[in-house]
Design an enzyme around this catalytic site. Structure first.
Site, PDB file in Angstrom:
ATOM      1  N   GLU A 292       7.591   1.161   4.979  1.00  0.00           N
ATOM      2  CA  GLU A 292       6.982   0.186   5.890  1.00  0.00           C
ATOM      3  C   GLU A 292       7.211  -1.216   5.347  1.00  0.00           C
ATOM      4  O   GLU A 292       7.122  -1.435   4.133  1.00  0.00           O
ATOM      5  CB  GLU A 292       5.472   0.482   5.992  1.00  0.00           C
ATOM      6  CG  GLU A 292       4.696  -0.501   6.878  1.00  0.00           C
ATOM      7  CD  GLU A 292       3.199  -0.158   6.958  1.00  0.00           C
ATOM      8  OE1 GLU A 292       2.784   0.912   6.467  1.00  0.00           O
ATOM      9  OE2 GLU A 292       2.445  -0.981   7.508  1.00  0.00           O
TER      10      GLU A 292
ATOM     11  N   HIS B 277       0.815  -1.211   0.000  1.00  0.00           N
ATOM     12  CA  HIS B 277       0.000   0.000   0.000  1.00  0.00           C
ATOM     13  C   HIS B 277       0.852   1.266   0.000  1.00  0.00           C
ATOM     14  O   HIS B 277       2.039   1.239   0.302  1.00  0.00           O
ATOM     15  CB  HIS B 277      -0.983   0.034   1.178  1.00  0.00           C
ATOM     16  CG  HIS B 277      -0.347   0.067   2.544  1.00  0.00           C
ATOM     17  ND1 HIS B 277      -0.107  -1.065   3.289  1.00  0.00           N
ATOM     18  CD2 HIS B 277       0.074   1.101   3.318  1.00  0.00           C
ATOM     19  CE1 HIS B 277       0.430  -0.730   4.448  1.00  0.00           C
ATOM     20  NE2 HIS B 277       0.568   0.591   4.493  1.00  0.00           N
TER      21      HIS B 277
ATOM     22  N   GLN C 158      -3.832   3.420   1.822  1.00  0.00           N
ATOM     23  CA  GLN C 158      -4.155   3.460   3.257  1.00  0.00           C
ATOM     24  C   GLN C 158      -4.312   4.929   3.646  1.00  0.00           C
ATOM     25  O   GLN C 158      -3.332   5.673   3.666  1.00  0.00           O
ATOM     26  CB  GLN C 158      -3.025   2.817   4.071  1.00  0.00           C
ATOM     27  CG  GLN C 158      -3.285   2.802   5.574  1.00  0.00           C
ATOM     28  CD  GLN C 158      -2.093   2.250   6.350  1.00  0.00           C
ATOM     29  OE1 GLN C 158      -0.946   2.526   6.008  1.00  0.00           O
ATOM     30  NE2 GLN C 158      -2.365   1.474   7.391  1.00  0.00           N
TER      31      GLN C 158
ATOM     32  N   GLU D 121      -7.676   4.733  10.361  1.00  0.00           N
ATOM     33  CA  GLU D 121      -7.216   4.414   9.011  1.00  0.00           C
ATOM     34  C   GLU D 121      -8.268   3.665   8.212  1.00  0.00           C
ATOM     35  O   GLU D 121      -9.134   2.982   8.776  1.00  0.00           O
ATOM     36  CB  GLU D 121      -5.942   3.572   9.081  1.00  0.00           C
ATOM     37  CG  GLU D 121      -6.126   2.298   9.890  1.00  0.00           C
ATOM     38  CD  GLU D 121      -5.040   1.285   9.610  1.00  0.00           C
ATOM     39  OE1 GLU D 121      -4.039   1.317  10.308  1.00  0.00           O
ATOM     40  OE2 GLU D 121      -5.216   0.472   8.692  1.00  0.00           O
TER      41      GLU D 121
ATOM     42  N   HIS E  91       3.848   7.352   3.337  1.00  0.00           N
ATOM     43  CA  HIS E  91       4.803   6.241   3.308  1.00  0.00           C
ATOM     44  C   HIS E  91       4.468   5.247   2.199  1.00  0.00           C
ATOM     45  O   HIS E  91       3.365   5.250   1.653  1.00  0.00           O
ATOM     46  CB  HIS E  91       4.871   5.522   4.665  1.00  0.00           C
ATOM     47  CG  HIS E  91       3.608   4.814   5.070  1.00  0.00           C
ATOM     48  ND1 HIS E  91       2.601   5.431   5.783  1.00  0.00           N
ATOM     49  CD2 HIS E  91       3.176   3.539   4.871  1.00  0.00           C
ATOM     50  CE1 HIS E  91       1.632   4.565   6.012  1.00  0.00           C
ATOM     51  NE2 HIS E  91       1.944   3.403   5.455  1.00  0.00           N
TER      52      HIS E  91
HETATM   53  N1  CMX Z   1       8.360  10.796   4.988  1.00  0.00           N
HETATM   54  C1  CMX Z   1       9.574  11.372   4.708  1.00  0.00           C
HETATM   55  N2  CMX Z   1      10.300  12.076   5.612  1.00  0.00           N
HETATM   56  C2  CMX Z   1       9.758  12.206   6.846  1.00  0.00           C
HETATM   57  C3  CMX Z   1       8.520  11.635   7.202  1.00  0.00           C
HETATM   58  C4  CMX Z   1       7.800  10.912   6.219  1.00  0.00           C
HETATM   59  N3  CMX Z   1       6.626  10.371   6.469  1.00  0.00           N
HETATM   60  N4  CMX Z   1       8.252  11.927   8.497  1.00  0.00           N
HETATM   61  C5  CMX Z   1       9.287  12.669   8.945  1.00  0.00           C
HETATM   62  N5  CMX Z   1      10.184  12.827   7.949  1.00  0.00           N
HETATM   63  C6  CMX Z   1      11.445  13.600   8.013  1.00  0.00           C
HETATM   64  C7  CMX Z   1      11.146  15.050   8.341  1.00  0.00           C
HETATM   65  O1  CMX Z   1      10.888  15.791   7.173  1.00  0.00           O
HETATM   66  C8  CMX Z   1      12.408  15.506   9.036  1.00  0.00           C
HETATM   67  O2  CMX Z   1      13.373  15.836   8.089  1.00  0.00           O
HETATM   68  P1  CMX Z   1      14.414  17.069   8.329  1.00  0.00           P
HETATM   69  O3  CMX Z   1      15.173  16.688   9.572  1.00  0.00           O
HETATM   70  O4  CMX Z   1      15.254  17.066   7.087  1.00  0.00           O
HETATM   71  O5  CMX Z   1      13.586  18.298   8.518  1.00  0.00           O
HETATM   72  C9  CMX Z   1      12.848  14.251   9.787  1.00  0.00           C
HETATM   73  O6  CMX Z   1      12.230  13.138   9.114  1.00  0.00           O
HETATM   74  C10 CMX Z   1      12.400  14.248  11.247  1.00  0.00           C
HETATM   75  O7  CMX Z   1      11.043  14.665  11.250  1.00  0.00           O
HETATM   76  P2  CMX Z   1      10.133  14.801  12.549  1.00  0.00           P
HETATM   77  O8  CMX Z   1       8.870  15.508  12.217  1.00  0.00           O
HETATM   78  O9  CMX Z   1      10.965  15.348  13.671  1.00  0.00           O
HETATM   79  O10 CMX Z   1       9.702  13.364  12.791  1.00  0.00           O
HETATM   80  P3  CMX Z   1      10.153  12.385  13.927  1.00  0.00           P
HETATM   81  O11 CMX Z   1      11.613  12.232  13.987  1.00  0.00           O
HETATM   82  O12 CMX Z   1       9.413  12.714  15.166  1.00  0.00           O
HETATM   83  O13 CMX Z   1       9.565  11.028  13.327  1.00  0.00           O
HETATM   84  C11 CMX Z   1       9.667   9.048  12.085  1.00  0.00           C
HETATM   85  C12 CMX Z   1       9.886  10.559  12.071  1.00  0.00           C
HETATM   86  C13 CMX Z   1       9.818   8.518  10.689  1.00  0.00           C
HETATM   87  C14 CMX Z   1      10.693   8.390  13.033  1.00  0.00           C
HETATM   88  C15 CMX Z   1       8.212   8.783  12.631  1.00  0.00           C
HETATM   89  O14 CMX Z   1       7.293   9.425  11.757  1.00  0.00           O
HETATM   90  C16 CMX Z   1       7.876   7.319  12.759  1.00  0.00           C
HETATM   91  O15 CMX Z   1       8.254   6.652  13.707  1.00  0.00           O
HETATM   92  N6  CMX Z   1       7.100   6.751  11.786  1.00  0.00           N
HETATM   93  C17 CMX Z   1       6.706   5.354  11.810  1.00  0.00           C
HETATM   94  C18 CMX Z   1       5.307   5.140  12.367  1.00  0.00           C
HETATM   95  C19 CMX Z   1       4.223   5.761  11.529  1.00  0.00           C
HETATM   96  O16 CMX Z   1       4.467   6.579  10.658  1.00  0.00           O
HETATM   97  N7  CMX Z   1       2.942   5.330  11.799  1.00  0.00           N
HETATM   98  C20 CMX Z   1       1.782   5.785  11.064  1.00  0.00           C
HETATM   99  C21 CMX Z   1       1.407   4.835   9.925  1.00  0.00           C
HETATM  100  C22 CMX Z   1       0.768   3.550  10.450  1.00  0.00           C
HETATM  101  C23 CMX Z   1       0.566   2.463   9.388  1.00  0.00           C
HETATM  102  O17 CMX Z   1       1.056   2.551   8.265  1.00  0.00           O
HETATM  103  O18 CMX Z   1      -0.133   1.469   9.724  1.00  0.00           O
HETATM  104 CO    CO Z   2       0.942   1.690   6.280  1.00  0.00          CO
END
Ligand code: CMX
Ligand code: CO
Length: 155
Positions: free
Chosen positions: A137, A10, A63, A46, A87
């Site tokens: 993911e 997805h 999603q 979701e 993502h």
């Molecule tokens: N795609 C690309 N880049 C991303 C991003 C995304 N979705 N989310 C954050 N970033 C980037 C930001 O732009 C930022 O970049 P810069 O430092 O260059 O400015 C950097 O990562 C840090 O951003 P942040 O806002 O401080 O984000 P965090 O560090 O707090 O968290 C991440 C980033 C990826 C660790 C966190 O989003 C995470 O743990 N994600 C996994 C869980 C998730 O997304 N769950 C929801 C979906 C559930 C599902 O699919 O079922």
């Molecule tokens: Co997902």
């Protein structure tokens, strides 16, 4: 080395209003919601919209993700970027094994163990900064059996 990603499961799309976004996809492209749930651990409400394939969990989906709390990853993403692609999720037959292989390449895996995902899936994420700017993911679908769906990782 091969990571065991075998398909795109997805694309995750961050939105402010799940129902309005689902209605758009239905009206514009004819994609229906086939599953909806709240995942409190991920902080999302979701909806999965099937784009093509079969109902055996191995189709391709969109999603839609609406945050349930302000400190969630999707809420932070929306505040920073607005609505849009959040993502990409690759399907794999064994998420723990795929995570180990990916970790061995020096890519940050964001949970020690796989977590519960949509509809009984097992999931984990790779840091976007290690994946060319794409939050990635890994997704192990629940397996269908004659008795019904068996959650991923269970026998
Ligand atoms: N795609 C690309 N880049 C991303 C991003 C995304 N979705 N989310 C954050 N970033 C980037 C930001 O732009 C930022 O970049 P810069 O430092 O260059 O400015 C950097 O990562 C840090 O951003 P942040 O806002 O401080 O984000 P965090 O560090 O707090 O968290 C991440 C980033 C990826 C660790 C966190 O989003 C995470 O743990 N994600 C996994 C869980 C998730 O997304 N769950 C929801 C979906 C559930 C599902 O699919 O079922
Ligand atoms: Co997902």
């Amino acid at each position: 080395m091969h990571t065991g990603f075998t398909r795109i499961d997805h694309i995750g799309i961050a939105c402010h209003d799940l129902d309005a976004t689902a209605a758009f996809y239905r009206r514009a492209f004819g994609f229906a919601v086939c599953h909806e749930e709240v995942n409190e651990e991920q902080g999302v409400r979701e909806a999965m919209l099937r784009v093509n394939g079969t109902d055996d969990g191995h189709a391709s989906f969109l999603q839609l993700l609406e945050p349930t709390r302000e400190d969630s990853p999707v809420a932070r993403f929306l505040a920073r970027n607005g609505e849009g692609v959040h993502h990409v999720a690759f399907g794999t037959a064994d998420v723990a094994d795929a995570a180990d292989r990916t970790r061995a390449l020096g890519i940050r895996v964001l949970s020690e163990e796989p977590r519960p995902g949509t509809n009984g899936a097992r999931i984990t994420f790779l840091h976007p900064k290690d994946c060319g700017g794409v939050l990635t993911e890994l997704f192990e679908a629940p397996r269908p059996t004659p008795e019904g769906i068996v959650a991923a990782g269970e026998e």
